[in-house]
Design a protein around this motif. Structure first.
Motif, mmCIF file in Angstrom:
data_model
loop_
_atom_site.group_PDB
_atom_site.id
_atom_site.type_symbol
_atom_site.label_atom_id
_atom_site.label_comp_id
_atom_site.label_asym_id
_atom_site.label_seq_id
_atom_site.Cartn_x
_atom_site.Cartn_y
_atom_site.Cartn_z
ATOM 1 N N PRO A 1 66.979 53.641 42.998
ATOM 2 C CA PRO A 1 67.521 53.083 41.758
ATOM 3 C C PRO A 1 68.997 52.715 41.896
ATOM 4 N N GLY A 2 69.362 51.536 41.424
ATOM 5 C CA GLY A 2 70.750 51.125 41.520
ATOM 6 C C GLY A 2 71.170 50.292 40.328
ATOM 7 N N TYR A 3 72.476 50.257 40.142
ATOM 8 C CA TYR A 3 73.055 49.461 39.056
ATOM 9 C C TYR A 3 74.202 48.641 39.610
ATOM 10 N N LEU A 4 74.174 47.352 39.339
ATOM 11 C CA LEU A 4 75.259 46.463 39.761
ATOM 12 C C LEU A 4 75.859 45.842 38.507
ATOM 13 N N ARG A 5 77.117 46.177 38.262
ATOM 14 C CA ARG A 5 77.808 45.742 37.039
ATOM 15 C C ARG A 5 78.741 44.610 37.422
ATOM 16 N N ILE A 6 78.362 43.366 37.082
ATOM 17 C CA ILE A 6 79.213 42.254 37.491
ATOM 18 C C ILE A 6 79.907 41.620 36.289
ATOM 19 N N ASN A 7 81.043 41.029 36.561
ATOM 20 C CA ASN A 7 81.850 40.476 35.478
ATOM 21 C C ASN A 7 81.204 39.185 34.984
ATOM 22 N N LYS A 8 81.591 38.052 35.508
ATOM 23 C CA LYS A 8 80.963 36.810 35.084
ATOM 24 C C LYS A 8 81.241 35.759 36.146
ATOM 25 N N ALA A 9 82.208 34.909 35.868
ATOM 26 C CA ALA A 9 82.491 33.829 36.809
ATOM 27 C C ALA A 9 83.998 33.682 36.992
ATOM 28 N N GLY A 10 84.375 33.124 38.119
ATOM 29 C CA GLY A 10 85.769 32.722 38.332
ATOM 30 C C GLY A 10 86.741 33.828 38.708
ATOM 31 N N GLU A 11 86.223 35.005 39.120
ATOM 32 C CA GLU A 11 87.133 36.088 39.477
ATOM 33 C C GLU A 11 87.814 35.782 40.815
ATOM 34 N N VAL B 1 61.987 54.531 36.189
ATOM 35 C CA VAL B 1 62.619 54.111 37.443
ATOM 36 C C VAL B 1 63.220 55.299 38.196
ATOM 37 N N CYS B 2 64.127 56.009 37.549
ATOM 38 C CA CYS B 2 64.886 57.024 38.300
ATOM 39 C C CYS B 2 64.063 58.271 38.610
ATOM 40 N N TYR B 3 63.318 58.744 37.655
ATOM 41 C CA TYR B 3 62.540 59.965 37.911
ATOM 42 C C TYR B 3 61.544 59.740 39.046
ATOM 43 N N HIS B 4 61.002 58.523 39.096
ATOM 44 C CA HIS B 4 60.060 58.225 40.178
ATOM 45 C C HIS B 4 60.743 57.654 41.414
ATOM 46 N N ASN B 5 62.079 57.653 41.355
ATOM 47 C CA ASN B 5 62.891 57.188 42.493
ATOM 48 C C ASN B 5 62.438 55.826 43.004
ATOM 49 N N LEU B 6 62.315 54.868 42.090
ATOM 50 C CA LEU B 6 61.805 53.557 42.451
ATOM 51 C C LEU B 6 62.928 52.604 42.857
ATOM 52 N N ASP B 7 62.541 51.628 43.652
ATOM 53 C CA ASP B 7 63.508 50.681 44.212
ATOM 54 C C ASP B 7 63.771 49.546 43.219
ATOM 55 N N VAL B 8 64.454 49.882 42.153
ATOM 56 C CA VAL B 8 64.750 48.911 41.098
ATOM 57 C C VAL B 8 66.261 48.844 40.924
ATOM 58 N N LYS B 9 66.794 47.624 40.924
ATOM 59 C CA LYS B 9 68.236 47.426 40.770
ATOM 60 C C LYS B 9 68.502 46.712 39.456
ATOM 61 N N VAL B 10 69.238 47.370 38.627
ATOM 62 C CA VAL B 10 69.612 46.771 37.353
ATOM 63 C C VAL B 10 70.882 45.956 37.580
ATOM 64 N N VAL B 11 70.836 44.683 37.226
ATOM 65 C CA VAL B 11 72.013 43.832 37.402
ATOM 66 C C VAL B 11 72.439 43.325 36.022
#
Ligand SMILES: Cc1ncc(C[n+]2csc(CCOP(=O)(O)OP(=O)(O)O)c2C)c(N)n1
Ligand SMILES: [Mg+2]
Lengths: 268, 301
Positions: B151-161, B87-97
């Motif tokens: 390339p991106g990363y979205l780190r989410i908690n869970k529910a009810g925040e 993903v990153c080396y090829h600079n691809l449009d992938v978002k890890v959630v």
């Protein structure tokens, strides 16, 4: 030795109570594997609850760590720790009884909960036993869904190649995973043929038939043994059987009472 | 936050036919609305995260913008090399959630404690690492990842925040965002992720009188914004639900020390890092209980 049918009933009752009182999940997968656990702990395993780390013990690696209640209950009813302790402490703040399998619990060999880890570790433990000329056997209990993981197929290839004949893999083939049926998400068939082609001896059994399980667990093979155990997710409680929802749900009051009645009634 | 994420993604997917969602046999009672509205742009690839990341890379090579959804360590640590190399080396449009940040799945134990992800992902060149503190940030960051190609990363908690930002926010990457914008104090807290809720309540309930900023971008960081805070305050406290080593607090120290070394900052404030003290938790616990056990709390001394 335990009456394994009685032990399976106790395991299911305790799993049910744990998921009810502690609002926990994964009852379906605990019920599908309960008979396998009962036969192993009540009959086939060489083990000693008074000496969990006894060097000559058979090693059991429980890969489907989410369905931890079946393992904890089997250990409790075999005498590794008091059932009361499990019922009180499960998932509580500060408790070793986490809701995925924790190696700090007596009798547990490996923490699991991230799928696809235990078979490779079990293969390493088998290799260690062979290199040191030990007699212990190694069992790895896998779910069907986790056969999606490449890591398992690497370990399957390894064990076949190295003729790890002391290794038995039990696949709890309950046909359902987290977000769909196995055949819809990522089909495994023809599973027996695949495992044979990877160099394993393969036995297919009804995973709820204790006599059949006892027979396969006593088989001597020159290759690692794969036991494909055909099971029913939620087995033992009619309204939970084959229901994906019971991968997640914890039984509320009425459901608990109904389920407990189906499992023989008495409060464990 | 996970429903905010999926609802936002659905809105974006109605505008952008290239958005694709993959999951690793997860998302029951969360992902169904997306799956039913866009069946051609959804797939459960099975419990096979390394393959899932490779499939995402392949889809992205053909022009899809791929969101990859799973729990904590599974779409991250489990497939680090696929993320780095494919993903990153090829600079691809992938978002890890990843859902289940920090101790969000507390009782489930270490397999589900997501406490090294920021460190690992922020070390990869080109990876935009984001961690929303509240549902408003989760929405804004989801939109950001839909706009930005890479390339991106979205780190989410869970529910009810709870919602922490009282006013509307717009995210201009990689800006830090004010929550308590006080000038009359010497200490500023810079917090990342859902634990910012605790930062806010610790400051308010104990009348600590400190400023508070949220830092949703962990890589790259808001260099100018951090330098500005360093000029303005004598003490910086960083807070994150992540190991001490190499996390958000480390990113702040590195940035400020580099600015000091290059002469851009003449003096440098004390930086106290509050993070998990480089340990595993071996016991069960609620998110709140494990946070406190790890010392993730603001207090005067
Ligand atoms: C590596 C990894 N990915 C995802 C998960 C989330 N997860 C927990 S249980 C499960 C699947 C359950 O189905 P199955 O594996 O067949 O187990 P069983 O039916 O025996 O409960 C998934 C995907 C996980 N625990 N580990
Ligand atoms: Mg299954």
């Amino acid at each position: 030795m335990h009456d394994t049918v009685q032990l399976a009933l106790l395991i299911r009752q305790t799993c049910l109570t744990l998921c009810h009182t502690k609002n926990a999940s994964h009852l379906g997968g605990a019920f599908s594997v309960a008979d396998i656990m009962a036969v192993l702990y009540g009959h086939s395993l060489e083990h000693n609850p008074q000496q969990p780390r006894m060097p000559e013990r058979d090693r059991l690696f429980y890969s489907k760590g989410h369905a931890c209640t079946a393992l904890y209950s089997a250990l409790a009813h075999s005498g590794y720790f008091p059932v009361e302790q499990l019922l009180n402490e499960f998932t509580e703040n500060g408790s070793f009884f986490t809701s995925h399998v924790n190696h700090h619990v007596p009798g547990v060999e490996l923490s699991t909960g991230s799928l696809g880890h235990a078979l490779g570790v079990a293969a390493g433990v088998t290799l260690a036993g062979e290199r040191r000329h030990k007699d212990y056997r190694v069992y790895a209990i896998l779910s069907d869904g986790e056969l999606d993981e490449g890591s398992n197929w690497e370990a399957i290839l390894f064990a076949g190649h190295h003729h790890l004949s002391r290794l038995t893999m039990v696949i709890d083939y309950n046909k359902i995973q987290s977000f769909g049926h196995v055949e819809d998400v990522l089909g495994l068939e023809p599973l027996a043929d695949k495992l044979t082609a990877f160099g394993w001896a393969v036995a297919e059994v009804d995973g709820h038939d204790h006599e059949a399980l006892k027979t396969v667990f006593s088989m001597a093979t020159s290759q690692p043994l794969a036991v494909i155990a055909h099971t029913v997710k939620g087995k033992g409680v009619s309204f939970m059987e084959n229901q994906l929802a019971w991968h997640y749900k914890s039984p509320k009051h009425d459901e608990y009472a109904l389920a407990l009645a189906e499992l023989g009634g008495a409060q464990p | 936050m996970r429903t905010t994420f999926i609802n936002t993604l659905i809105l974006e997917a109605r505008q952008n036919p290239d958005i694709f969602l993959l999951c690793g046999d997860l998302g029951y009672s969360v992902l169904e609305p997306f799956a039913s509205e866009f069946p051609d742009r959804f797939l459960n690839v099975g419990i096979a995260e390394q393959n899932m990341m490779q499939i995402a890379a392949g889809l992205a090579l053909e022009g899809y913008k791929v969101f990859v959804y799973s729990i904590g360590n599974f779409p991250t640590l489990r497939c680090m090399e696929q993320i780095r190399y494919d993903v990153c080396y090829h600079n691809l449009d992938v978002k890890v959630v990843a859902v289940g940040a920090g101790y969000a799945y507390g009782p489930l134990s270490t397999s589900h404690h997501t406490t090294e992800d920021l460190a690992m992902l922020r070390s990869i060149p080109g990876m935009v690492v984001t961690a929303p503190s509240d549902p408003k940030e989760a929405e804004a960051l989801t939109r950001y990842h839909c706009q930005y190609a890479g390339p991106g990363y979205l780190r989410i908690n869970k529910a009810g925040e709870p919602i922490l930002h009282k006013t509307a926010i717009s995210v201009v990457a990689p800006q830090i965002l004010p929550l308590l914008d006080r000038q009359d104090c010497e200490t500023v807290v810079i917090s990342t992720g859902a634990i910012t809720e605790s930062a806010l309540s610790d400051i308010e309930e104990n009348s600590l009188g400190w400023a508070l900023w949220s830092m949703p971008f962990v890589n790259p960081v808001d260099r100018q914004g951090l330098i500005q805070l360093a000029k303005q305050y004598q003490t910086i406290i960083t807070l994150e639900e992540h190991q001490l080593n190499a996390g958000a607090g480390s990113a702040i120290i590195e940035t400020l020390m580099d600015a000091f070394a290059s002469g851009e900052l003449q003096t440098i404030p004390k930086v106290h890092r509050i993070a998990i003290p480089n340990t595993f938790q071996h016991v069960a616990g609620s998110q709140q209980w494990l946070r406190l056990k790890s010392g993730l709390k603001l207090s005067k001394s």
